[in-house]
Design a protein around this motif. Structure first.
Motif, PDB file in Angstrom:
ATOM      1  N   ALA A  55     112.109 112.763 164.688  1.00  0.00           N
ATOM      2  CA  ALA A  55     110.705 113.312 165.225  1.00  0.00           C
ATOM      3  C   ALA A  55     109.643 112.273 164.791  1.00  0.00           C
ATOM      4  CB  ALA A  55     110.527 114.723 164.628  1.00  0.00           C
ATOM      5  N   THR A  56     109.642 111.960 163.429  1.00  0.00           N
ATOM      6  CA  THR A  56     108.576 110.883 163.091  1.00  0.00           C
ATOM      7  C   THR A  56     108.819 109.506 163.790  1.00  0.00           C
ATOM      8  OG1 THR A  56     108.847 111.850 160.720  1.00  0.00           O
ATOM      9  CG2 THR A  56     107.861 109.873 161.016  1.00  0.00           C
ATOM     10  N   ALA A  57     110.051 109.204 163.946  1.00  0.00           N
ATOM     11  CA  ALA A  57     110.142 108.062 164.991  1.00  0.00           C
ATOM     12  C   ALA A  57     109.499 107.984 166.197  1.00  0.00           C
ATOM     13  CB  ALA A  57     111.688 107.568 164.886  1.00  0.00           C
ATOM     14  N   ASN A  58     109.705 109.473 166.805  1.00  0.00           N
ATOM     15  CA  ASN A  58     109.198 109.508 168.115  1.00  0.00           C
ATOM     16  C   ASN A  58     107.749 109.522 168.135  1.00  0.00           C
ATOM     17  OD1 ASN A  58     111.724 110.039 169.165  1.00  0.00           O
ATOM     18  ND2 ASN A  58     111.626 112.260 169.153  1.00  0.00           N
ATOM     19  N   SER A  59     106.967 110.150 166.970  1.00  0.00           N
ATOM     20  CA  SER A  59     105.644 110.339 166.755  1.00  0.00           C
ATOM     21  C   SER A  59     105.086 108.753 166.608  1.00  0.00           C
ATOM     22  CB  SER A  59     105.422 111.030 165.440  1.00  0.00           C
ATOM     23  OG  SER A  59     103.827 111.085 165.366  1.00  0.00           O
ATOM     24  N   ASN A  60     105.913 107.966 166.016  1.00  0.00           N
ATOM     25  CA  ASN A  60     105.477 106.265 165.878  1.00  0.00           C
ATOM     26  C   ASN A  60     105.233 105.686 167.334  1.00  0.00           C
ATOM     27  OD1 ASN A  60     105.141 106.902 162.989  1.00  0.00           O
ATOM     28  ND2 ASN A  60     107.041 106.107 162.530  1.00  0.00           N
ATOM     29  N   GLN A  61     106.229 106.129 168.178  1.00  0.00           N
ATOM     30  CA  GLN A  61     106.375 105.558 169.424  1.00  0.00           C
ATOM     31  C   GLN A  61     105.357 105.800 170.354  1.00  0.00           C
ATOM     32  OE1 GLN A  61     110.255 106.093 170.769  1.00  0.00           O
ATOM     33  NE2 GLN A  61     111.000 104.886 169.228  1.00  0.00           N
ATOM     34  N   PRO A  80      97.076 112.907 171.087  1.00  0.00           N
ATOM     35  CA  PRO A  80      96.995 111.891 172.050  1.00  0.00           C
ATOM     36  C   PRO A  80      96.436 112.485 173.340  1.00  0.00           C
ATOM     37  CG  PRO A  80      98.965 111.673 171.192  1.00  0.00           C
ATOM     38  CD  PRO A  80      98.409 112.930 170.434  1.00  0.00           C
ATOM     39  N   LYS A  81      95.400 111.803 173.955  1.00  0.00           N
ATOM     40  CA  LYS A  81      94.650 112.538 175.041  1.00  0.00           C
ATOM     41  C   LYS A  81      95.627 112.407 176.354  1.00  0.00           C
ATOM     42  CE  LYS A  81      89.991 111.935 173.301  1.00  0.00           C
ATOM     43  NZ  LYS A  81      89.672 113.142 173.114  1.00  0.00           N
ATOM     44  N   ASN A  82      96.629 111.174 176.094  1.00  0.00           N
ATOM     45  CA  ASN A  82      97.622 111.564 177.394  1.00  0.00           C
ATOM     46  C   ASN A  82      98.426 112.421 177.895  1.00  0.00           C
ATOM     47  OD1 ASN A  82      98.902 110.282 175.306  1.00  0.00           O
ATOM     48  ND2 ASN A  82      99.926 108.633 176.580  1.00  0.00           N
ATOM     49  N   ASN A 139     111.021 115.924 170.234  1.00  0.00           N
ATOM     50  CA  ASN A 139     110.347 116.579 168.788  1.00  0.00           C
ATOM     51  C   ASN A 139     109.405 115.500 168.436  1.00  0.00           C
ATOM     52  OD1 ASN A 139     111.578 119.306 168.982  1.00  0.00           O
ATOM     53  ND2 ASN A 139     113.290 118.617 168.152  1.00  0.00           N
ATOM     54  N   TYR A 140     108.406 115.798 167.670  1.00  0.00           N
ATOM     55  CA  TYR A 140     107.518 115.084 167.046  1.00  0.00           C
ATOM     56  C   TYR A 140     107.111 115.413 165.664  1.00  0.00           C
ATOM     57  CZ  TYR A 140     106.867 112.927 171.791  1.00  0.00           C
ATOM     58  OH  TYR A 140     107.073 112.373 172.996  1.00  0.00           O
ATOM     59  N   ARG A 141     106.614 114.417 164.721  1.00  0.00           N
ATOM     60  CA  ARG A 141     106.383 115.129 163.233  1.00  0.00           C
ATOM     61  C   ARG A 141     105.412 114.127 162.757  1.00  0.00           C
ATOM     62  NH1 ARG A 141     109.180 118.108 159.469  1.00  0.00           N
ATOM     63  NH2 ARG A 141     108.563 117.295 157.264  1.00  0.00           N
ATOM     64  N   PHE A 142     104.399 114.535 162.341  1.00  0.00           N
ATOM     65  CA  PHE A 142     103.145 113.669 161.738  1.00  0.00           C
ATOM     66  C   PHE A 142     103.040 114.410 160.310  1.00  0.00           C
ATOM     67  CE2 PHE A 142      98.778 113.686 160.624  1.00  0.00           C
ATOM     68  CZ  PHE A 142      98.616 112.396 160.589  1.00  0.00           C
ATOM     69  N   GLU A 143     103.023 113.500 159.275  1.00  0.00           N
ATOM     70  CA  GLU A 143     102.806 114.035 157.827  1.00  0.00           C
ATOM     71  C   GLU A 143     101.649 113.038 157.488  1.00  0.00           C
ATOM     72  OE1 GLU A 143     106.076 113.832 155.273  1.00  0.00           O
ATOM     73  OE2 GLU A 143     107.407 114.940 156.972  1.00  0.00           O
TER      74      GLU A 143
END
Length: 148
Positions: A55-61, A80-82, A139-143
């Protein structure tokens, strides 16, 4: 009784062992020095680690990352606005390392691309923020570590 180096050595060893024993007992019984686990089900949580990494990797992309800024009204999280804000589901978890009773979790409900955590919910100091969300089945993850 004659005081020689052997007697001094025994007295020194006994006093050192008493000193160490005193600190061990004090640290293990005094509530001031209590320690808590960061999370209750630590091993169960660790089993989900690969999902968090993905999920963190998805968020970084993402084209534009999730950002957080301190405002007068509270802490503002900008997605993200998109992305369609109504299709984003998930939760925001705020962890206070110094006071477990201040930790809280809130669901993500967006009408715009911003989410505001009210100022009244945040006490000044260090917080760890973890945002986990899902968008279109991914899934996305931001810390982040913030000082409020």
């Amino acid at each position: 009784m004659k005081f020689n180096w052997g007697t001094g050595l025994v007295i020194g060893m006994l006093s050192f062992m008493s000193f160490i024993l005193y600190f061990v007992i004090t640290m293990s019984t005094d509530q001031k020095y209590s320690y808590d686990l960061v999370i209750e089900d630590y091993y169960k949580h660790e089993m989900n680690l690969q999902g968090a990494i993905d999920a963190t990797a998805n968020s970084n992309q993402l084209e534009t990352p999730v950002t957080g800024t301190k405002t007068e009204a509270g802490y503002l999280i900008a997605f993200p606005k998109n992305l369609d804000p109504k299709a984003i589901t998930g939760s925001v978890f705020l962890y206070r390392p110094s006071a477990r009773q201040l930790d809280f979790d809130m669901p993500i409900r967006l009408s715009s691309s911003n989410l505001l955590i009210p100022d009244k919910r945040l006490v000044g100091g260090r917080w760890n923020i973890t945002i986990t969300w899902e968008y279109e089945g991914k899934n996305y993850r931001f810390e982040d570590e913030i000082t409020y």
